[in-house]
Design an enzyme around this catalytic site. Sequence first.
Site, PDB file in Angstrom:
ATOM      1  N   LYS A  66       0.817  -1.228   0.000  1.00 56.02           N
ATOM      2  CA  LYS A  66       0.000   0.000   0.000  1.00 56.02           C
ATOM      3  C   LYS A  66       0.848   1.275   0.000  1.00 56.02           C
ATOM      4  CE  LYS A  66      -4.147  -2.073   1.881  1.00 56.02           C
ATOM      5  NZ  LYS A  66      -5.177  -2.136   2.894  1.00 56.02           N
ATOM      6  N   ASP A 103      -9.914   2.499   2.440  1.00 60.22           N
ATOM      7  CA  ASP A 103     -10.027   1.673   3.656  1.00 60.22           C
ATOM      8  C   ASP A 103     -10.779   2.395   4.773  1.00 60.22           C
ATOM      9  OD1 ASP A 103      -8.778  -0.613   2.748  1.00 60.22           O
ATOM     10  OD2 ASP A 103      -6.802  -0.085   3.533  1.00 60.22           O
TER      11      ASP A 103
HETATM   12  P1  NDP Z   1       0.965  -4.542   8.181  1.00 65.17           P
HETATM   13  O1  NDP Z   1       1.891  -5.671   7.856  1.00 65.17           O
HETATM   14  O2  NDP Z   1       1.175  -3.225   7.534  1.00 65.17           O
HETATM   15  O3  NDP Z   1       1.005  -4.274   9.784  1.00 65.17           O
HETATM   16  C1  NDP Z   1       0.870  -5.372  10.661  1.00 65.17           C
HETATM   17  C2  NDP Z   1       0.671  -4.868  12.087  1.00 65.17           C
HETATM   18  O4  NDP Z   1       0.445  -6.007  12.935  1.00 65.17           O
HETATM   19  C3  NDP Z   1       1.870  -4.125  12.661  1.00 65.17           C
HETATM   20  O5  NDP Z   1       1.415  -3.115  13.520  1.00 65.17           O
HETATM   21  C4  NDP Z   1       2.582  -5.243  13.455  1.00 65.17           C
HETATM   22  O6  NDP Z   1       3.386  -4.761  14.512  1.00 65.17           O
HETATM   23  C5  NDP Z   1       1.398  -5.968  14.019  1.00 65.17           C
HETATM   24  N1  NDP Z   1       1.677  -7.349  14.424  1.00 65.17           N
HETATM   25  C6  NDP Z   1       1.979  -8.406  13.614  1.00 65.17           C
HETATM   26  N2  NDP Z   1       2.133  -9.516  14.345  1.00 65.17           N
HETATM   27  C7  NDP Z   1       1.948  -9.173  15.653  1.00 65.17           C
HETATM   28  C8  NDP Z   1       1.973  -9.897  16.892  1.00 65.17           C
HETATM   29  N3  NDP Z   1       2.237 -11.207  16.927  1.00 65.17           N
HETATM   30  N4  NDP Z   1       1.700  -9.205  18.027  1.00 65.17           N
HETATM   31  C9  NDP Z   1       1.434  -7.876  18.001  1.00 65.17           C
HETATM   32  N5  NDP Z   1       1.402  -7.145  16.852  1.00 65.17           N
HETATM   33  C10 NDP Z   1       1.656  -7.787  15.703  1.00 65.17           C
HETATM   34  O7  NDP Z   1      -0.503  -5.100   7.908  1.00 65.17           O
HETATM   35  P2  NDP Z   1      -1.835  -4.230   7.623  1.00 65.17           P
HETATM   36  O8  NDP Z   1      -1.882  -3.131   8.613  1.00 65.17           O
HETATM   37  O9  NDP Z   1      -1.935  -3.904   6.191  1.00 65.17           O
HETATM   38  O10 NDP Z   1      -2.978  -5.307   7.936  1.00 65.17           O
HETATM   39  C11 NDP Z   1      -3.311  -5.657   9.274  1.00 65.17           C
HETATM   40  C12 NDP Z   1      -4.514  -6.592   9.242  1.00 65.17           C
HETATM   41  O11 NDP Z   1      -5.674  -5.851   8.825  1.00 65.17           O
HETATM   42  C13 NDP Z   1      -4.352  -7.747   8.253  1.00 65.17           C
HETATM   43  O12 NDP Z   1      -4.871  -8.926   8.846  1.00 65.17           O
HETATM   44  C14 NDP Z   1      -5.179  -7.310   7.064  1.00 65.17           C
HETATM   45  O13 NDP Z   1      -5.678  -8.410   6.343  1.00 65.17           O
HETATM   46  C15 NDP Z   1      -6.308  -6.538   7.762  1.00 65.17           C
HETATM   47  N6  NDP Z   1      -6.931  -5.546   6.858  1.00 65.17           N
HETATM   48  C16 NDP Z   1      -8.246  -5.728   6.528  1.00 65.17           C
HETATM   49  C17 NDP Z   1      -8.901  -4.827   5.694  1.00 65.17           C
HETATM   50  C18 NDP Z   1     -10.350  -5.042   5.392  1.00 65.17           C
HETATM   51  O14 NDP Z   1     -10.847  -4.452   4.419  1.00 65.17           O
HETATM   52  N7  NDP Z   1     -11.072  -5.810   6.194  1.00 65.17           N
HETATM   53  C19 NDP Z   1      -8.192  -3.674   5.103  1.00 65.17           C
HETATM   54  C20 NDP Z   1      -6.810  -3.538   5.562  1.00 65.17           C
HETATM   55  C21 NDP Z   1      -6.211  -4.466   6.389  1.00 65.17           C
HETATM   56  P3  NDP Z   1       4.927  -4.341  14.249  1.00 65.17           P
HETATM   57  O15 NDP Z   1       4.884  -2.946  13.667  1.00 65.17           O
HETATM   58  O16 NDP Z   1       5.530  -4.413  15.595  1.00 65.17           O
HETATM   59  O17 NDP Z   1       5.500  -5.355  13.282  1.00 65.17           O
END
Ligand code: NDP
Length: 281
Positions: A66, A103
């Site tokens: 993105k 979004d």
């Molecule tokens: P990103 O990869 O950009 O960010 C992931 C986030 O999750 C980061 O803040 C990361 O923390 C955190 N994270 C990952 N694993 C862990 C863990 N084990 N414990 C705590 N924090 C964790 O992903 P997105 O933000 O793009 O997506 C996030 C979720 O939202 C996904 O599941 C995606 O499918 C969903 N989504 C759904 C949409 C919809 O239309 N329904 C639209 C957009 C997203 P850190 O920074 O520390 O790595």
Amino acid sequence: MSQQFAVFGTPISHSLSPQIHSAFGRQAGIDLRYVAIEAGPGDFATKLQAFADAGGVGANVTLPLKTLAAELAASLSERAKRVGAANTLVRGQDNTWHADNTDGVGLVRDLTDRHRLDLRERRTLIVGAGGGARGIAPALLDAGIGELFIVNRTPERADALADMLGQPSRVHARYLGDVAAFGEFDLIINATSATRGGVLAPLPRSLVGRRTAAVDLSYGEAAIPFMAWARATNCRDAIDGLGMLVEQAAESFKVWHGVRPDTNPVFAALSSHSASLVTAD
Ligand code: NDP
């Protein structure tokens, strides 16, 4: 000939976007072809160019592309510029891409129209600070939520998001491990991708108040742990990300075709087998 659309990301094979946009197209009487294209940061630009050369006119972009999509675009909508990330691309007459982000408006529409939540003055917690959190935070602020706390496993990313939002008296960035110290919230949003490759440690019960709505951006199997936590802690509402997925898609459809489809039949059809769905957008 059908108009050509695609969603880019990785992993992408389970994306529901082709199914959703095909259903919208049938509803609106628009002949379109929408496919999923596997692409990571290293090959996205090349694959997007090949798609354009083959006649592609519009694309969605999902994890982890993105931010890159916003960088590659020649122009950005106000809402894409504000969050520095795009989920929707439109090819212009001059063969360059215009980027948008649907979004945030998708989430707010799902919560307010479908689930009838009044977001105004809700003290809000977003867990996570990645692309999803970035997309939704400005729209939630615009919808009138109260204070916003952003907690993340990597606190620097929460700091960067709070800085980008630029409302220091209203938006606070904190470390996820300290979350128990921040009191009750009226809206708690899981914007982590934790269930993809790990687990999100259960949040403390002390975060839940009288009218707390718990919202997961994930849906299907990926949303099961957070939805179970929401029910176990007596959150008043427990809402997964399927409705947001359909609403952000409808906004993209409107950007491309100028008409907003009726999302209810598509949401109902997907909800009927929701638990077996795999998050991919
Ligand atoms: P990103 O990869 O950009 O960010 C992931 C986030 O999750 C980061 O803040 C990361 O923390 C955190 N994270 C990952 N694993 C862990 C863990 N084990 N414990 C705590 N924090 C964790 O992903 P997105 O933000 O793009 O997506 C996030 C979720 O939202 C996904 O599941 C995606 O499918 C969903 N989504 C759904 C949409 C919809 O239309 N329904 C639209 C957009 C997203 P850190 O920074 O520390 O790595």
